[in-house]
Design an enzyme around this catalytic site. Structure first.
Site, PDB file in Angstrom:
ATOM      1  N   ASP A 289       0.951  -0.960   0.309  1.00 37.97           N
ATOM      2  CA  ASP A 289      -0.163   0.116  -0.279  1.00 37.97           C
ATOM      3  C   ASP A 289       0.668   1.111  -0.252  1.00 37.97           C
ATOM      4  OD1 ASP A 289      -1.925   1.761   0.034  1.00 37.97           O
ATOM      5  OD2 ASP A 289      -2.866   0.613   1.816  1.00 37.97           O
TER       6      ASP A 289
HETATM    7  C1  BGC Z   1      -5.118   2.908  -0.083  1.00 39.19           C
HETATM    8  C2  BGC Z   1      -5.090   1.902  -1.374  1.00 39.19           C
HETATM    9  C3  BGC Z   1      -4.680   3.082  -2.840  1.00 39.19           C
HETATM   10  C4  BGC Z   1      -3.508   3.952  -2.351  1.00 39.19           C
HETATM   11  C5  BGC Z   1      -2.860   4.502  -3.845  1.00 39.19           C
HETATM   12  C6  BGC Z   1      -3.350   4.047   0.053  1.00 39.19           C
HETATM   13  O1  BGC Z   1      -4.096   4.988   1.311  1.00 39.19           O
HETATM   14  O2  BGC Z   1      -5.177   2.711   1.094  1.00 39.19           O
HETATM   15  O3  BGC Z   1      -6.335   1.752  -1.232  1.00 39.19           O
HETATM   16  O4  BGC Z   1      -5.480   2.154  -4.084  1.00 39.19           O
HETATM   17  O5  BGC Z   1      -3.523   5.009  -1.200  1.00 39.19           O
HETATM   18  O6  BGC Z   1      -4.300   5.633  -3.965  1.00 39.19           O
END
Ligand code: BGC
Length: 849
Positions: A289
């Site tokens: 993530d």
């Molecule tokens: C989120 C993810 C997301 C990523 C990119 C993160 O903060 O938890 O679900 O895909 O950001 O935007």
């Protein structure tokens, strides 16, 4: 977390493969088939001969692909390899969340990775689909596949290669900020839907990323919380969806922010290698993530192949570690091989004849699907005295109340927010549908934008001020209040956020702790699209210092400073009450603005909406409350309403969909995929801080395997609305249940009849009771688990006999002594009904191994 800049800153998988297909399409289809046959337990069974042919073809294609990957790997330098394992800034600034540069020397193109769950999130407009929780409410895996296809197609058209979706973490607590982004509290339903959505996304050539592995069920302390579920619970609840995603051929998996059993998910060998790869046979790549990597060696060797969105650990640090001999280059090669293999499978390695042309967007098809999902997921929770549909005299004059009646609530906030192509408000849609035959009036009821400030000294216009580029607009003065009161201040702005101080304290400071996310629905934008921030303050009567500093920046800016005090609020409620009294029917829109990055602090509707609903329903009991909420809300006003329609975050076609359901053009097709509790103290995570939000940094699944509706059954707690609940405008009768064995599974057959006079949709649900044999071995089991379901559109009077298959896996439990699944044999109870608490038929069957 750092995000790509957004405009706001702050049918069956084994379908035959057509003969004349491109090599790329063939690979995709075969990859899906291969992945299915590789499923560790209970995958779909295809006919033997085509399956063998497909396997041979897959092996040949796989061998060619492997050759290219091996060849590239041999030619890549260490610098190039590590550069393929972490994100960087997109020179083209298309606005997606992630970018991995290519290797031009070897013809490897760049990779673009975009959120998300309800549509493609880039700078440009895309189809804003209803939130996944609304898709799930349709209980229709076929619809999930169609949803995936729209996103897959759009992602390709919008220059993307990887979709950072679907999210399959369970809805474990109603407080969680991202409940709208995921499907359900039920492991079986979530697993079915995630698998089909992935098949849809990938059939269009976009790589799907199932997220967030694992136990990422809350936003509170998401970066640090250590979640403990125990082996049985983990496998029987959260992991079911991830396993199904892998079996469906997902190209990528995203490792979560949180810790699992004391270890960062990105460093969890248990999750990323032992379970994901070794047990499930995952052959794609794992990315972190955004900002979830905390180390170089431990993360890489645990099985986290890619660091996103930058390269703090997998860039120079990784190269150094390899050169110093602290990390074996073979570990880098393994990660690169995994990434390249998926890219090859999707034709994203720039090989000869591979680069499939990108399609054009098809916004009309997107809009059609968005409308279909929004009506299929519309969930009618209550309907007394024929309040709905709006027909006859009741529809002659309709009063719409609430800010989200006039401004469409399209989507949630955070990384799932999509810039919609278009969005029509429910008010406009209702007016269009009602035509000249009816009067549709509107009352705001609850102000979310504020009124222009009057009592400032010196008198100064602070409403709609334009600041030219490079200039600064300053106001220094006072605001005089005549009584102690609760005030809400609002700043609407384009460009840079103006600095506003009241009594020397900044009113709208940078939002801490939410990663810069803004609300997506209504709280983040004014009706004309300006950014919106709100601050609530209690002010004593008197004179308060007020300053505003607005900077034009490079492009200039506009702002409005507004406010609302007690008298304004009372006037808004009085206006709504008068308008409601004058109408035959009232449709009151209530909302809850959820976003990634923060949890809800309570289950009540925010602001003063409960009071507004009480006042309006007292004035006109023929009131339908339409809820645009992410998750369950408490409803202290429920008994005073005529009807309650749950519309979640309905996407860009939410207005027309809401109107179609209210007028009865379509039957409300949704059923709850999460239980709505009666109160803050009566749900699975209530009353124990260790369960939620965690204590001392640790959060435990204290409810064990009894997540969601299973807990209400296990504890005999009556919910406000049970899992699976949702009303139709017609009635259904259930009859003649028979249950027969099917291998180690079951075939559950029964008859459903539409006994009413309208066409309607029923979602028939099958639940199974515990196995006495497993109980005797001390294995905890749900009192009733969802074992299957079928969505059934039925014409008036139509009767259908249907069979719902129940897989052996569904009847199995995880045995911690064997670290594996064990079939729940012996006499088992089977129920069939319209919700987890509306069980109409019952049979006892025998399950044998
Ligand atoms: C989120 C993810 C997301 C990523 C990119 C993160 O903060 O938890 O679900 O895909 O950001 O935007």
């Amino acid at each position: 977390m750092p995000h790509a800049p957004t405009p706001d800153h702050d049918e069956p998988t084994t379908a035959p493969v057509p003969l004349r297909v491109s090599r790329r399409r063939l690979l995709l289809a075969l990859a899906g088939a291969a992945a299915l046959t590789a499923a560790p337990l209970g995958g779909a069974r295809a006919g033997a001969a085509p399956a063998r042919a497909a396997e041979r073809a897959a092996r040949r294609a796989g061998a060619r692909a492997a050759e290219r990957v091996i060849e590239l790997l041999a030619r890549l330098t260490l610098d190039e390899k590590t550069a393929l394992l972490h994100g960087a800034t997109d020179p083209d600034a298309l606005g997606q969340a992630g970018y991995v540069p290519g290797v031009p020397r070897l013809g490897i193109p760049a990779l673009r990775l975009a959120d998300g769950p309800a549509g493609v999130r880039v700078r440009r407009a895309a189809t804003a689909l209803p939130a996944p929780v609304m898709l799930a409410a349709a209980f229709d895996p076929g619809l999930a596949r169609a949803y995936g296809r729209v996103i897959g197609h759009e992602g390709r058209a919008l220059s993307q290669d990887v979709l950072l979706s679907p999210m399959v973490n369970l809805i474990r607590t109603p407080y969680a900020g991202r409940n709208f982004e995921t499907f359900s509290e039920d492991p079986l339903l979530s697993a079915d839907l995630v698998a089909e959505e992935i098949r849809g996304i990938q059939a269009e050539g976009l790589i799907a990323t199932v997220k967030h592995l694992a136990l990422n069920n809350q936003e509170r302390d998401r970066m640090s919380v250590d979640v403990r579920a125990g082996e049985q619970t983990l496998h029987e609840t959260e992991l079911r969806g991830f396993e199904a995603a892998v079996a469906a051929g997902a190209g990528a998996v995203m490792a979560a922010y949180n810790k699992v059993d004391g270890v960062h998910a990105t460093e969890s060998r248990a999750l990323l290698t032992d379970i994901l790869r070794e047990r499930w046979g995952f052959d794609g790549w794992v990315m972190s993530d955004w900002g979830a990597v905390h180390s170089t060696g431990p993360a890489l060797t645990a099985g986290c192949d890619m660091e996103m969105p930058g390269g703090a650990y997998y860039g120079a640090a990784l190269r150094r570690a390899v050169r110093d001999g602290r990390i074996d280059e073979a570990a880098v090669d393994t990660a690169v091989r995994r990434v390249l293999a998926v890219r090859e499978r999707f034709g994203l390695l720039g090989g000869p004849g591979e680069a499939a042309p990108r399609p054009e967007r098809d916004p009309r098809a997107g809009a059609r699907l968005a409308l279909r999902v929004a009506t299929a997921g519309a969930t009618l929770l209550r309907n007394e005295h024929g309040t709905l549909p709006l027909t006859g005299p009741a529809a002659r004059s309709i009063c719409v109340v609430g800010p989200t009646g006039a401004v469409p609530f399209v989507s949630g906030g955070g990384s799932a927010h999509v810039v919609p192509d278009t969005a029509v408000s429910p008010l406009d849609a209702l007016r269009a549908r009602a035509g000249a035959a009816a009067t549709v009036t509107y009352a705001l009821g609850e102000d979310v934008y504020g009124k222009p400030l009057t009592r400032t000294d010196p008198a100064h216009r602070l409403d709609d001020v334009g600041v030219a580029a490079g200039e600064t607009h300053r106001y220094e003065g006072t605001l005089t209040t005549t009584a102690d009161d609760d005030w809400s201040f609002f700043v609407h702005y384009s460009g840079r956020r103006p600095v506003v101080t009241l009594d020397d304290a900044e009113l709208f400071p940078a939002q801490a702790g939410v990663g810069g996310f803004v609300n997506g629905g209504i709280g983040g934008r004014a009706a004309d699209g300006l950014h919106l921030r709100r601050a609530d303050r209690h002010l004593p009567a008197g004179t308060h210092r007020l300053t505003v500093t607005a900077q034009g920046g490079a492009a200039g800016q506009r702002f409005r400073l507004r406010a609302a005090c007690g008298a304004d609020r009372a006037a808004d409620v009085a206006g709504a009450v008068a308008a409601a009294r004058a109408a035959d029917s009232v449709v009151l829109f209530a909302y809850e603005d959820a976003t990634e990055g923060r949890d809800r602090t309570g289950l009540a509707l925010p602001g003063r909406q409960d009071a507004l609903i009480r006042a309006v329903t007292a004035a006109n009991p023929r009131t339908t409350v339409v809820l645009n909420t992410s998750s369950a809300v408490t409803m202290p006003w429920l008994d005073a309403t005529g009807a309650v329609l749950q519309m979640y975050y309905p996407g860009q076609e939410g207005g027309p969909a809401t109107a179609a359901v209210l007028f009865g053009d379509v039957d409300p097709g949704g059923r709850l995929t999460q239980t709505f509790p009666r109160s803050e103290t009566a749900h699975p995570t209530a009353g124990d801080p260790v369960r939620y939000p965690g204590h001392g940094g640790v959060e435990e699944y204290g409810e064990g395997i009894h997540v969601g509706h299973r807990w209400y059954d296990a504890e005999d707690v009556t919910p406000l609305f049970p899992f699976g609940h949702g009303l139709s405008y017609t009635r259904f009768a259930y009859e003649w249940l028979t249950v027969v064995p099917d291998g180690e599974g079951l075939q559950v057959t029964f008859t459903v009849t539409n006994t009413g006079t309208r066409a309607g949709v029923e979602v028939a649900q099958v639940y199974a009771g515990p196995s006495p044999d497993l109980a005797a071995r001390g294995i905890d089991q749900p009192r009733r688990l969802l074992a299957g379901y079928r969505r059934l559109p039925l014409a008036p009077g139509e009767r259908r006999r249907i069979t719902v298959p129940v897989a052996a896996r569904t009847l199995s439990s995880w045995d911690v002594t064997r670290h594996g699944w064990v079939l729940g044999t012996g006499a088992r109870e089977i129920w069939v009904g319209a919700s987890s608490r509306d069980l109409r038929l019952r049979a006892r069957t025998w399950v044998a191994a």
